[in-house]
Design a protein around this motif. Structure first.
Motif, PDB file in Angstrom:
ATOM      1  N   LEU A 146       0.877  -1.074  -0.034  1.00 31.75           N
ATOM      2  CA  LEU A 146      -0.028  -0.111   0.101  1.00 31.75           C
ATOM      3  C   LEU A 146       0.685   1.252  -0.094  1.00 31.75           C
ATOM      4  O   LEU A 146       0.697   2.227  -0.892  1.00 31.75           O
ATOM      5  CB  LEU A 146      -0.900   0.126   1.208  1.00 31.75           C
ATOM      6  CG  LEU A 146      -2.041  -0.959   1.078  1.00 31.75           C
ATOM      7  CD1 LEU A 146      -2.922  -0.993   2.429  1.00 31.75           C
ATOM      8  CD2 LEU A 146      -2.817  -1.025  -0.084  1.00 31.75           C
ATOM      9  N   ALA A 147       1.719   1.314   0.874  1.00 32.22           N
ATOM     10  CA  ALA A 147       2.757   2.212   0.903  1.00 32.22           C
ATOM     11  C   ALA A 147       3.401   2.705  -0.456  1.00 32.22           C
ATOM     12  O   ALA A 147       3.561   3.849  -0.964  1.00 32.22           O
ATOM     13  CB  ALA A 147       3.975   2.378   1.878  1.00 32.22           C
ATOM     14  N   THR A 176       1.081   3.601  -3.203  1.00 34.30           N
ATOM     15  CA  THR A 176       0.684   4.942  -3.213  1.00 34.30           C
ATOM     16  C   THR A 176       1.942   6.034  -3.732  1.00 34.30           C
ATOM     17  O   THR A 176       1.462   6.684  -4.431  1.00 34.30           O
ATOM     18  CB  THR A 176       0.161   5.456  -1.723  1.00 34.30           C
ATOM     19  OG1 THR A 176      -0.864   4.386  -1.404  1.00 34.30           O
ATOM     20  CG2 THR A 176      -0.185   6.629  -1.759  1.00 34.30           C
ATOM     21  N   TRP A 177       2.960   5.695  -3.202  1.00 37.76           N
ATOM     22  CA  TRP A 177       4.123   6.342  -3.557  1.00 37.76           C
ATOM     23  C   TRP A 177       4.563   6.437  -5.110  1.00 37.76           C
ATOM     24  O   TRP A 177       4.763   7.613  -5.650  1.00 37.76           O
ATOM     25  CB  TRP A 177       5.281   5.740  -2.827  1.00 37.76           C
ATOM     26  CG  TRP A 177       6.753   6.705  -2.770  1.00 37.76           C
ATOM     27  CD1 TRP A 177       6.726   7.842  -3.183  1.00 37.76           C
ATOM     28  CD2 TRP A 177       7.855   6.215  -2.190  1.00 37.76           C
ATOM     29  NE1 TRP A 177       8.134   8.262  -3.085  1.00 37.76           N
ATOM     30  CE2 TRP A 177       8.944   7.236  -2.234  1.00 37.76           C
ATOM     31  CE3 TRP A 177       8.305   5.175  -1.415  1.00 37.76           C
ATOM     32  CZ2 TRP A 177      10.234   7.213  -1.780  1.00 37.76           C
ATOM     33  CZ3 TRP A 177       9.622   4.984  -0.887  1.00 37.76           C
ATOM     34  CH2 TRP A 177      10.640   6.274  -1.256  1.00 37.76           C
ATOM     35  N   LEU A 184       2.209   6.391  -7.484  1.00 33.22           N
ATOM     36  CA  LEU A 184       1.256   7.050  -7.900  1.00 33.22           C
ATOM     37  C   LEU A 184       1.458   8.566  -7.476  1.00 33.22           C
ATOM     38  O   LEU A 184       1.164   9.297  -8.614  1.00 33.22           O
ATOM     39  CB  LEU A 184      -0.220   6.683  -7.683  1.00 33.22           C
ATOM     40  CG  LEU A 184      -0.344   5.232  -7.948  1.00 33.22           C
ATOM     41  CD1 LEU A 184      -1.911   4.918  -7.200  1.00 33.22           C
ATOM     42  CD2 LEU A 184      -0.687   5.142  -9.325  1.00 33.22           C
ATOM     43  N   LEU A 185       1.779   8.777  -6.420  1.00 28.85           N
ATOM     44  CA  LEU A 185       1.874  10.451  -6.302  1.00 28.85           C
ATOM     45  C   LEU A 185       3.305  10.919  -6.628  1.00 28.85           C
ATOM     46  O   LEU A 185       3.327  11.920  -6.741  1.00 28.85           O
ATOM     47  CB  LEU A 185       2.069  10.489  -4.635  1.00 28.85           C
ATOM     48  CG  LEU A 185       0.611   9.897  -4.007  1.00 28.85           C
ATOM     49  CD1 LEU A 185       0.627  10.127  -2.482  1.00 28.85           C
ATOM     50  CD2 LEU A 185      -0.571  10.938  -4.569  1.00 28.85           C
ATOM     51  N   ASP A 235       2.398   0.450  -8.147  1.00 30.62           N
ATOM     52  CA  ASP A 235       1.224   0.479  -8.729  1.00 30.62           C
ATOM     53  C   ASP A 235       0.257  -0.598  -8.071  1.00 30.62           C
ATOM     54  O   ASP A 235      -0.443  -1.158  -8.688  1.00 30.62           O
ATOM     55  CB  ASP A 235       0.977   0.522  -9.961  1.00 30.62           C
ATOM     56  CG  ASP A 235       1.832   1.619 -10.894  1.00 30.62           C
ATOM     57  OD1 ASP A 235       1.631   2.695 -10.276  1.00 30.62           O
ATOM     58  OD2 ASP A 235       2.650   1.325 -11.524  1.00 30.62           O
ATOM     59  N   PHE A 236       0.443  -0.870  -6.792  1.00 33.58           N
ATOM     60  CA  PHE A 236      -0.042  -2.135  -6.083  1.00 33.58           C
ATOM     61  C   PHE A 236       0.037  -3.506  -6.736  1.00 33.58           C
ATOM     62  O   PHE A 236      -0.779  -4.401  -6.639  1.00 33.58           O
ATOM     63  CB  PHE A 236      -1.463  -1.465  -5.960  1.00 33.58           C
ATOM     64  CG  PHE A 236      -1.958  -0.248  -5.233  1.00 33.58           C
ATOM     65  CD1 PHE A 236      -1.543   0.016  -3.946  1.00 33.58           C
ATOM     66  CD2 PHE A 236      -2.060   0.812  -5.902  1.00 33.58           C
ATOM     67  CE1 PHE A 236      -1.800   1.055  -3.365  1.00 33.58           C
ATOM     68  CE2 PHE A 236      -2.310   1.981  -5.441  1.00 33.58           C
ATOM     69  CZ  PHE A 236      -2.194   2.198  -4.231  1.00 33.58           C
TER      70      PHE A 236
END
Length: 141
Positions: free
Chosen positions: A92-93, A96-97, A99-100, A113-114
């Protein structure tokens, strides 16, 4: 001389039923993650050191969970449960990282991307693992 009492230690079997499929999937993803990270670290490490290091860390987590599931027993079950929770946190970290802040990852990791590059198995697997490990504990009691 009296015969010493034989102490029979029983281990919680984690590789029964759906647990066997879980071990198989963890084994396959371990081989994939180890192969990918070793190749990338040996040939292209300077290109994306963070991504390749995270892939290697994911491979170690997968290998430990696979070992724990095969080993069985309450201690191994608890260790695998903690590692599955850590794996999910990592997926999850990192997901998310990526994507951001995509520029931080010039190349993908196992958890980018998970886990899209691995058909989202990296995000599904720890959830499935935790459910199985909780269920296997409940059935052993």
């Amino acid at each position: 001389m009296p015969e010493p009492a034989i102490v029979e230690r029983t281990r919680t079997r984690l590789v029964t039923g759906p647990g066997l499929l879980l071990v198989w999937v963890y084994g396959v993803i371990t081989v994939g993650a180890v192969s990918r990270s070793v190749y990338q670290i040996l040939t292209e490490f300077d290109r994306a050191p963070l991504a390749y290091s995270l892939s290697a860390a994911a491979a170690l987590v997968y290998a430990f969970i696979t070992y724990s599931l095969v080993r069985g027993g309450e201690t191994a079950r608890k260790a695998a449960l903690v590692c599955c929770a850590g794996e999910l946190t990592g997926v999850l970290a990192v997901g998310t990282w990526t994507l951001l802040e995509p520029s931080a990852f010039p190349d993908a990791t196992v958890w980018s991307d998970f886990g899209m590059g691995y058909l989202f198995i990296p995000v599904i697997l720890p959830v499935t693992g935790m459910l199985w490990l909780r269920r296997s504990r409940a059935s052993a009691v």
